[in-house]
Motif scaffolding. Sequence first.
Motif, PDB file in Angstrom:
ATOM      1  N   LYS A 192       0.814  -1.215   0.000  1.00  0.00           N
ATOM      2  CA  LYS A 192       0.000   0.000   0.000  1.00  0.00           C
ATOM      3  C   LYS A 192       0.851   1.269   0.000  1.00  0.00           C
ATOM      4  N   SER A 193       1.989   1.253   0.671  1.00  0.00           N
ATOM      5  CA  SER A 193       2.871   2.421   0.655  1.00  0.00           C
ATOM      6  C   SER A 193       3.398   2.676  -0.748  1.00  0.00           C
ATOM      7  N   ALA A 194       3.711   1.619  -1.466  1.00  0.00           N
ATOM      8  CA  ALA A 194       4.159   1.749  -2.849  1.00  0.00           C
ATOM      9  C   ALA A 194       3.023   2.280  -3.720  1.00  0.00           C
ATOM     10  N   GLN A 195       1.819   1.805  -3.491  1.00  0.00           N
ATOM     11  CA  GLN A 195       0.663   2.290  -4.240  1.00  0.00           C
ATOM     12  C   GLN A 195       0.440   3.775  -3.968  1.00  0.00           C
ATOM     13  N   ALA A 196       0.762   4.212  -2.750  1.00  0.00           N
ATOM     14  CA  ALA A 196       0.619   5.631  -2.410  1.00  0.00           C
ATOM     15  C   ALA A 196       1.559   6.495  -3.233  1.00  0.00           C
ATOM     16  N   VAL A 197       2.729   5.972  -3.576  1.00  0.00           N
ATOM     17  CA  VAL A 197       3.649   6.705  -4.464  1.00  0.00           C
ATOM     18  C   VAL A 197       2.973   6.907  -5.818  1.00  0.00           C
TER      19      VAL A 197
END
Length: 76
Positions: free
Chosen positions: A31-36
Amino acid sequence: TVINGLVLGWFSQQHPDTIFLSSRLGISRNKSAQAVLVHEMVHYLQHTKGSSLGAEDVNDLEAEADEIMYRYLSEK
């Protein structure tokens, strides 16, 4: 998007049809990567609305992208 000195995502007005993402992200499972990606998509939408990434308004554009990214991260 730069985190800990690493460029993980980037939208360039010179290549407005492309959002660049680091292969290190593991975007399909993180999810943190998706936030990028969300952050860079905001920059894409800002560009399509006619906003520029000039020095005079870059802080406002980044603040908007950050706000939406953090909102995404806070959702379950």
